[in-house]
Design a protein around this motif. Structure first.
Motif, short mmCIF file in Angstrom:
data_model
loop_
_atom_site.label_atom_id
_atom_site.label_comp_id
_atom_site.label_asym_id
_atom_site.label_seq_id
_atom_site.Cartn_x
_atom_site.Cartn_y
_atom_site.Cartn_z
N GLY A 1 33.20 43.55 40.64
CA GLY A 1 34.60 44.17 41.56
C GLY A 1 35.29 43.34 40.91
O GLY A 1 37.00 42.63 41.40
N SER A 2 34.74 42.60 39.46
CA SER A 2 36.36 41.53 38.54
C SER A 2 37.23 42.63 37.96
O SER A 2 36.62 43.94 37.12
CB SER A 2 35.65 40.49 38.00
N PHE A 3 38.26 42.21 36.96
CA PHE A 3 38.81 42.81 36.62
C PHE A 3 38.48 43.72 35.22
O PHE A 3 38.41 44.67 34.77
CB PHE A 3 40.04 42.23 35.97
N LYS B 1 36.13 46.54 36.31
CA LYS B 1 36.60 47.48 36.17
C LYS B 1 37.07 48.27 34.59
O LYS B 1 37.32 49.72 34.59
CB LYS B 1 38.27 47.68 37.37
N THR C 1 45.60 48.28 37.59
CA THR C 1 44.24 47.66 37.52
C THR C 1 44.20 46.54 37.67
O THR C 1 43.72 45.49 38.77
CB THR C 1 43.24 47.75 36.51
N GLN D 1 45.34 45.41 40.75
CA GLN D 1 44.59 45.55 42.20
C GLN D 1 43.67 44.31 41.94
O GLN D 1 42.28 44.53 43.38
CB GLN D 1 43.90 47.35 42.29
N SER D 2 43.52 44.07 40.93
CA SER D 2 41.81 42.93 40.91
C SER D 2 42.59 41.55 42.20
O SER D 2 43.69 41.22 41.74
CB SER D 2 41.40 42.17 39.12
N THR D 3 41.28 41.11 42.42
CA THR D 3 41.57 39.41 42.70
C THR D 3 40.37 38.69 41.69
O THR D 3 39.95 39.24 40.97
CB THR D 3 40.90 39.83 44.11
#
Length: 197
Positions: free
Chosen positions: A3-5, A8, A31, A34-36
């Motif tokens: 789920g990281s940048f 993605k 992107t 939306q990324s954490t």
């Protein structure tokens, strides 16, 4: 890293290859928003390395006089905190008003270890320059040498002698070598006089 940048970005790779530059920018901006970001814990033994020049103080208005072309010794006394391998990484830089720079590699004997995580540098820097018409300020500062691929280079090479610098090491494949300013500069007045004939 689920789920990281980066994860993605790998999913979007086919779209990025065929897109125009403006579309790539829009995709990447969306992107990123939306990324954490991952919160990486810092190790407890991590310390900030610092250096303070005690001498020269830079407060004297009396110029250091010497004959042009000859040398004069300038005493340098500094404290170093949390510096690993100071003998191999700490350098003294002298900047002259005409843009010339001199890099000095202190001898290992110039370093003392008064306590854990502390070092003291007591050395002499030899200055020489051509004659000036009036006293000018030079800047003395400490530099910290770095090598981004240091562990691999250190494993392959024997220990350097005191007069060899890290720049003398062969460049590693992906390593970047150089120096960074490590202390506040101290200004010192010097006055090289023309030699009498």
């Amino acid at each position: 890293m689920q789920g990281s940048f980066v994860d993605k970005l790998l999913d979007l790779m086919p779209r990025l290859v065929t897109s125009k530059p403006s579309e790539v920018v829009k995709i990447l901006q969306t992107t990123l928003r939306q990324s954490t970001f991952l919160h990486l814990p810092l190790p407890e033994q991590l310390h900030r390395a610092t250096a303070t020049i005690i001498e020269p103080t830079g407060e004297s208005d009396n110029p250091l006089r010497f004959t042009s072309g000859l040398v004069v010794a300038l005493d340098v006394d500094a404290t170093l905190e949390h510096v690993q391998d100071p003998q191999g990484t700490v350098k003294v830089q002298v900047l002259y008003p005409d843009g010339q720079a001199q890099l000095i590699h202190p001898k290992p004997a110039d370093f003392r270890n008064p306590g854990p995580g502390r070092h003291r540098l007591i050395t002499q820097v030899y200055l020489s320059h051509t004659a000036w018409t009036e006293p000018c300020q030079i800047e003395v500062r400490l530099l910290l040498a770095y090598n981004s691929n240091r562990s691999k280079a250190a494993a392959k090479l024997p220990k350097c002698a005191w007069n060899e610098s890290l720049e003398a090491l062969p460049p590693s494949e992906n390593g970047i070598e150089g120096t960074i300013p490590f202390s506040k500069p101290v200004k010192v007045y010097i006055m090289p006089k023309p030699a009498r004939r």
